[in-house]
Design a protein around this motif. Structure first.
Motif, PDB file in Angstrom:
ATOM      1  N   LYS A 122       0.832  -1.204   0.000  1.00  0.00           N
ATOM      2  CA  LYS A 122       0.000   0.000   0.000  1.00  0.00           C
ATOM      3  C   LYS A 122       0.863   1.250   0.000  1.00  0.00           C
ATOM      4  O   LYS A 122       0.610   2.209  -0.736  1.00  0.00           O
ATOM      5  N   GLN A 123       1.905   1.243   0.839  1.00  0.00           N
ATOM      6  CA  GLN A 123       2.792   2.407   0.887  1.00  0.00           C
ATOM      7  C   GLN A 123       3.592   2.545  -0.401  1.00  0.00           C
ATOM      8  O   GLN A 123       3.895   3.660  -0.836  1.00  0.00           O
ATOM      9  N   ALA A 124       3.952   1.418  -1.019  1.00  0.00           N
ATOM     10  CA  ALA A 124       4.668   1.474  -2.296  1.00  0.00           C
ATOM     11  C   ALA A 124       3.803   2.131  -3.369  1.00  0.00           C
ATOM     12  O   ALA A 124       4.274   2.967  -4.149  1.00  0.00           O
ATOM     13  N   ALA A 125       2.525   1.766  -3.407  1.00  0.00           N
ATOM     14  CA  ALA A 125       1.615   2.366  -4.383  1.00  0.00           C
ATOM     15  C   ALA A 125       1.416   3.850  -4.095  1.00  0.00           C
ATOM     16  O   ALA A 125       1.381   4.680  -5.017  1.00  0.00           O
ATOM     17  N   LYS A 126       1.304   4.190  -2.827  1.00  0.00           N
ATOM     18  CA  LYS A 126       1.136   5.595  -2.449  1.00  0.00           C
ATOM     19  C   LYS A 126       2.372   6.404  -2.822  1.00  0.00           C
ATOM     20  O   LYS A 126       2.270   7.527  -3.319  1.00  0.00           O
ATOM     21  N   PHE A 127       3.541   5.810  -2.587  1.00  0.00           N
ATOM     22  CA  PHE A 127       4.790   6.499  -2.931  1.00  0.00           C
ATOM     23  C   PHE A 127       4.878   6.727  -4.434  1.00  0.00           C
ATOM     24  O   PHE A 127       5.272   7.801  -4.894  1.00  0.00           O
ATOM     25  N   ALA A 128       4.505   5.703  -5.211  1.00  0.00           N
ATOM     26  CA  ALA A 128       4.535   5.842  -6.667  1.00  0.00           C
ATOM     27  C   ALA A 128       3.580   6.938  -7.127  1.00  0.00           C
ATOM     28  O   ALA A 128       3.904   7.730  -8.020  1.00  0.00           O
ATOM     29  N   ALA A 129       2.392   7.012  -6.504  1.00  0.00           N
ATOM     30  CA  ALA A 129       1.426   8.048  -6.866  1.00  0.00           C
ATOM     31  C   ALA A 129       1.954   9.432  -6.514  1.00  0.00           C
ATOM     32  O   ALA A 129       1.800  10.392  -7.287  1.00  0.00           O
ATOM     33  N   ASP A 130       2.589   9.543  -5.348  1.00  0.00           N
ATOM     34  CA  ASP A 130       3.151  10.839  -4.944  1.00  0.00           C
ATOM     35  C   ASP A 130       4.264  11.284  -5.881  1.00  0.00           C
ATOM     36  O   ASP A 130       4.371  12.456  -6.240  1.00  0.00           O
ATOM     37  N   GLU A 131       5.111  10.332  -6.263  1.00  0.00           N
ATOM     38  CA  GLU A 131       6.199  10.667  -7.178  1.00  0.00           C
ATOM     39  C   GLU A 131       5.662  11.047  -8.556  1.00  0.00           C
ATOM     40  O   GLU A 131       6.189  11.950  -9.212  1.00  0.00           O
ATOM     41  N   ALA A 132       4.602  10.362  -8.996  1.00  0.00           N
ATOM     42  CA  ALA A 132       3.987  10.709 -10.275  1.00  0.00           C
ATOM     43  C   ALA A 132       3.378  12.109 -10.214  1.00  0.00           C
ATOM     44  O   ALA A 132       3.468  12.878 -11.171  1.00  0.00           O
ATOM     45  N   ALA A 133       2.746  12.440  -9.080  1.00  0.00           N
ATOM     46  CA  ALA A 133       2.170  13.779  -8.914  1.00  0.00           C
ATOM     47  C   ALA A 133       3.269  14.839  -8.926  1.00  0.00           C
ATOM     48  O   ALA A 133       3.109  15.911  -9.521  1.00  0.00           O
ATOM     49  N   ALA A 134       4.401  14.536  -8.269  1.00  0.00           N
ATOM     50  CA  ALA A 134       5.524  15.471  -8.274  1.00  0.00           C
ATOM     51  C   ALA A 134       6.075  15.658  -9.675  1.00  0.00           C
ATOM     52  O   ALA A 134       6.456  16.758 -10.077  1.00  0.00           O
ATOM     53  N   ALA A 135       6.109  14.567 -10.447  1.00  0.00           N
ATOM     54  CA  ALA A 135       6.592  14.655 -11.824  1.00  0.00           C
ATOM     55  C   ALA A 135       5.653  15.497 -12.674  1.00  0.00           C
ATOM     56  O   ALA A 135       6.096  16.287 -13.517  1.00  0.00           O
ATOM     57  N   ARG A 136       4.335  15.329 -12.450  1.00  0.00           N
ATOM     58  CA  ARG A 136       3.379  16.154 -13.192  1.00  0.00           C
ATOM     59  C   ARG A 136       3.521  17.625 -12.830  1.00  0.00           C
ATOM     60  O   ARG A 136       3.435  18.503 -13.688  1.00  0.00           O
ATOM     61  N   LEU A 137       3.762  17.887 -11.557  1.00  0.00           N
ATOM     62  CA  LEU A 137       3.960  19.269 -11.122  1.00  0.00           C
ATOM     63  C   LEU A 137       5.201  19.854 -11.780  1.00  0.00           C
ATOM     64  O   LEU A 137       5.204  20.993 -12.255  1.00  0.00           O
ATOM     65  N   ALA A 138       6.278  19.055 -11.830  1.00  0.00           N
ATOM     66  CA  ALA A 138       7.509  19.531 -12.457  1.00  0.00           C
ATOM     67  C   ALA A 138       7.334  19.744 -13.954  1.00  0.00           C
ATOM     68  O   ALA A 138       7.984  20.602 -14.550  1.00  0.00           O
ATOM     69  N   ALA A 139       6.426  18.965 -14.560  1.00  0.00           N
ATOM     70  CA  ALA A 139       6.176  19.098 -15.994  1.00  0.00           C
ATOM     71  C   ALA A 139       5.112  20.144 -16.310  1.00  0.00           C
ATOM     72  O   ALA A 139       4.779  20.353 -17.474  1.00  0.00           O
ATOM     73  N   GLY A 140       4.571  20.764 -15.269  1.00  0.00           N
ATOM     74  CA  GLY A 140       3.568  21.793 -15.489  1.00  0.00           C
ATOM     75  C   GLY A 140       2.159  21.275 -15.581  1.00  0.00           C
ATOM     76  O   GLY A 140       1.261  21.982 -16.039  1.00  0.00           O
TER      77      GLY A 140
END
Length: 637
Positions: free
Chosen positions: A252-270
Motif C-alpha cells: 500500500k505504501q509502495a503504491a502511495k509512494f509511486a502516486a506521490d512521485e507521479a504527482a511530483a513529476a506532473r507538477l515539475a512538468a507543469g
C-alpha cells in the motif's frame, strides 16, 4: 576438513547449551524445527535484550528511578509508576520556552513521554531517560506493555542514533527469543506469556515502521531483502496474519509512494492536478510551474506504475506456511486520520460522504492569461519595464487576491508535504551536507525566501507612489486570503517582507492604503508575531481544523533549541528523553501533512510566483533599500 566441521558444530552446541541456562534446546518442536536453522545460530548465541538493568545500559527518569523494569527472560510483575506526569520534566531536558500545550482534540500532539499514557496497554513501566539501543528495542517490543507513543517517538527519531539496517537486524534478533526459559517455568506458560507476545510486538513494530517510514526502504534493496526474509520467517513461525498485514502495508505504501512521485513529476512538468478535479479537469491541463527546490536525493524524478522492487507479497508468496498459533494476535497499531473540513478532502482515499466539492475557481480572463504567458515566455524589455508589466498584471481587478492565495497554497502544500521526518533531525538543514540530508526542508525555506524577496522587489521597484500603494494593498489582501486558507508559511513570508527595512519606512505610501485594509493587516501581524515565542500563532494553530500549512520557522527554532540544549548521549547511552522531545515537534509537523487542499490549479497564476520570476525580478536587500530611498527620500534634518 570434515573433522574441523564436526569440531566447529560441537563448539556451537556447547555454547548454545551454556547460553540457554544449561538446558537442552528442544530442536524437535514442530514450531522451532524450521525456523531455527543454521542461519539463526548467531541470534541464539547471545540475546542482549533481557540483560539485567544497570547503569551501563539504561537510566530511568529521576521521578521513577526507584522503579525498575523486568529484565529476566521470565515474565515478572512490573513496578507501577505513579509519577508519569512528572517524568517529562525529569532529566534536565531543554524544551522551547513559553510553548503553549496543544489542544486536547484528536490530532494534536502535546509533549509526549514514554511513561504510562492512554496509549499504553498492559503493565506500566518507568520512563526511560537514556538507554542502549538493545534496551530501547526491549521497551519497544516488551512482552507486558504496548506503548504506541513510545513506538511512534522511537521510529520518528531512531535515525539520529542508528540506521535502518541496524534496526531491522535488532528486530530480527529480538524475534528469536531463546527457546527455553532460564527459570523452572513450564514451556507452555513461557511461550504464552513471553515468547509469543514479544514476537507479535516485533511484527507490529515492523508493520508500523513500514507504514510510517516507507522511504527508509526506497532504493535500499539490501534492506528490502532482509524484510522479505523476516516476513517469510513470520509465516514459518505461525504468524501468517501479521505477515500478511506487513505485506499489505508495504504494498500500500509502495503504491502511495509511486502516486506521490507521479504527482511530483506532473507538477515539475507543469501538469498540476488538484485532488478533486483529476487529470481530465480543464484547469489541470494548462501549463504549470516547475517544482521549486531540490528533489529527494536518490529518488527517481518520476515513479513507475509499480515499485522497482516489486510487490512484497510476490516475494514471500512461495514461503511455506506454518500452523496458525493458538493464541490470537493483538490488534496492529493504528494512527488517526484527520477528517475532511469545508472545501477540503483528506489525502487518503475518501468515502463518498467525505468528498466535498472544491470551490469554483475565479478564472482570470483569457486576455490576462495571454499576457501572463507572453510575459513569461518572452523576456523582453528593461528590468523597469518588466516589473511594471508584472505589477500591472498582479494588481489587475481581474485577478482576485483569494485566487492568487489559493495558487500559492497549492504549490506550498506540495513542498510542505514532501518534508520527511529524518530531515528534521540533528539540524540537518544547517549542516555542510544539507543538500542531501534535508533537500525538502531547504526547498520549503527557499519558497519562503523567494516570496518575501518578490514582495519587497515589487513594492520598491514601483516608482509611482499611487501604483506602489496599489501593490502594497494587493499583497495585504493576499495575506488576508492566506490567513483564511491557513497557509501560515506564506503568510509569515509576506508579513516579514512588509516589516523589512525597505518597506517599513515607506510611510507616505502606507498612508494611501485604505484604513480598513491596514487594520486587518495589523491583526495579521499580531497573530503571527514573535511575541512570547509566537504565543498567539501557536494557540491558533493548535485549535484549527486541517488542512493547513504551518510556518516552518517556528518548528526549526524549537528543534534547534532542543538540539543545542541537550547532549545526544548521557553517560555513553542514547539520550532518549531528548529524542522524545524532538519527536513531539516532528510529529506535529507530520500531522498537518495528512489533509490535502481541495483546490483547482490555474497554472498561469501559479507561474507568476515561480522561482524563475523571483530570480529575474528579485533584488538583494542592499539594492532594495537604495530603491526605497528613491521612492521616499529621507526627510531633511
Amino acid at each position: 576438513m570434515l573433522f574441523s566441521l564436526i569440531a566447529f558444530l560441537g563448539l556451537i552446541a556447547g555454547l548454545l547449551y551454556l547460553a540457554t541456562g544449561a538446558r537442552p534446546l528442544k530442536w524437535w518442536r514442530p514450531d522451532t524445527l524450521v525456523a531455527h536453522d543454521l542461519r539463526t545460530l548467531p541470534y541464539m548465541l547471545s540475546y542482549p535484550f533481557e540483560a539485567p538493568d544497570s547503569r551501563q545500559n539504561i537510566i530511568f527518569d529521576s521521578a521513577s528511578a526507584a522503579a525498575s523494569s523486568p529484565s529476566s527472560t521470565t515474565p515478572a510483575p512490573a513496578t507501577q509508576n505513579s509519577a508519569g506526569a512528572a517524568a517529562a520534566a525529569a532529566g534536565g531536558v531543554a524544551t522551547p520556552p513559553n510553548t503553549p500545550p496543544s489542544a486536547s482534540r484528536a490530532g494534536s500532539h502535546a509533549q509526549l513521554v514514554s511513561t504510562p499514557s492512554s496509549a499504553s496497554i498492559g503493565t506500566e513501566l518507568p520512563g526511560i531517560r537514556a538507554a542502549s539501543l538493545d534496551k530501547l528495542v526491549q521497551r519497544l517490543t516488551h512482552h507486558s506493555i504496548s506503548d504506541a507513543n513510545f513506538a511512534a517517538n522511537f521510529l520518528m527519531t531512531y535515525r539520529a542514533f542508528s540506521t535502518p539496517a541496524e534496526l531491522l537486524e535488532k528486530l530480527i534478533h529480538r524475534y528469536h527469543v531463546p527457546l527455553t526459559p532460564s527459570s523452572g517455568r513450564g514451556a507452555a506458560t513461557y511461550d504464552k506469556d513471553f515468547v509469543h507476545p514479544i514476537q507479535v510486538r516485533v511484527c507490529n513494530v515492523v508493520k508500523l515502521w513500514v507504514k510510517t517510514g516507507y522511504r527508509d526502504f526506497v532504493n535500499n534493496p539490501t534492506l528490502i531483502a532482509r524484510l522479505k526474509y523476516f516476513v517469510a520467517l513470520m509465516r514459518r513461525t505461525g504468524h501468517e496474519a501479521l505477515a500478511d498485514a506487513v505485506i499489505k502495508s508495504f504494498d500500500k505504501q509502495a503504491a502511495k509512494f509511486a502516486a506521490d512521485e507521479a504527482a511530483a513529476a506532473r507538477l515539475a512538468a507543469g501538469q498540476v492536478v488538484s485532488p478533486a478535479s483529476g487529470p481530465s479537469s480543464p484547469a489541470s491541463s494548462q501549463p504549470g510551474t516547475p517544482r521549486p527546490g531540490t528533489p529527494v536525493a536518490g529518488l527517481p524524478a518520476s515513479a513507475p506504475s509499480t515499485p522497482a522492487h516489486g510487490s512484497l507479497a510476490t516475494a514471500v508468496a512461495a514461503s511455506p506456511a506454518a500452523p496458525t498459533s493458538a493464541t490470537s494476535s493483538p490488534a496492529i497499531l493504528k494512527t488517526p486520520v484527520s477528517r475532511a473540513m469545508n472545501a477540503h478532502i483528506p489525502s487518503r482515499s475518501p468515502s463518498k460522504e467525505e468528498i466535498i466539492a472544491s470551490p469554483i475557481p475565479m478564472m482570470p480572463p483569457s486576455d490576462l492569461v495571454a499576457d501572463i504567458t507572453s510575459f513569461l515566455n518572452k523576456k523582453q524589455g528593461s528590468a523597469t519595464d518588466r516589473m511594471s508589466r508584472y505589477t500591472a498584471m498582479l494588481c489587475s481587478d481581474s485577478l482576485d487576491a483569494l485566487e492568487i492565495a489559493r495558487q500559492i497554497t497549492l504549490v506550498d502544500y506540495e513542498l510542505f508535504r514532501a518534508v520527511e521526518p529524518v530531515e528534521c533531525l540533528e539540524q540537518a538543514w544547517s549542516k555542510k551536507d544539507k543538500l542531501t540530508r534535508a533537500p525538502n526542508v531547504l526547498a520549503f525555506i527557499k519558497r519562503f525566501n523567494d516570496l518575501s524577496l518578490l514582495v519587497v522587489s515589487c513594492i520598491v521597484l514601483t516608482p509611482d507612489i499611487k501604483a506602489r500603494a496599489l501593490v502594497l494593498r494587493k499583497f495585504m489582501l493576499i495575506a488576508q486570503a492566506l490567513r483564511e486558507l491557513q497557509n501560515f508559511n506564506s503568510l509569515v513570508s509576506i508579513v516579514a517582507a512588509m516589516n523589512s527595512s525597505p518597506i517599513h519606512r515607506l510611510r507616505k505610501t502606507m498612508e494611501l492604503v485604505p484604513e480598513k485594509v491596514r487594520q486587518q493587516f495589523k491583526a495579521i501581524e499580531d497573530l503571527v508575531g514573535a511575541s512570547s515565542n509566537y504565543k498567539q500563532y501557536r494557540t491558533r494553530l493548535h485549535n484549527l481544523d486541517p488542512p493547513c500549512i504551518p510556518y516552518i520557522g517556528v518548528y526549526l527554532s524549537d528543534l534547534t533549541f532542543i538540539e543545542d540544549g541537550n547532549s545526544s548521549k548521557v553517560e555513553g547511552l542514547t539520550n532518549f528523553d531528548k529524542y522524545r522531545r524532538v519527536a513531539s515537534v516532528v510529529r506535529e509537523i507530520m500531522q498537518y501533512q495528512d489533509t490535502r487542499y481541495n483546490l483547482v490549479a490555474i497554472p498561469a497564476v501559479i507561474k507568476l510566483f515561480s522561482p524563475d520570476v523571483s530570480d529575474e525580478l528579485g533584488i538583494n536587500e542592499d539594492k532594495a533599500y537604495e530603491n526605497s530611498l528613491l521612492c521616499e527620500p529621507r526627510a531633511a534634518s
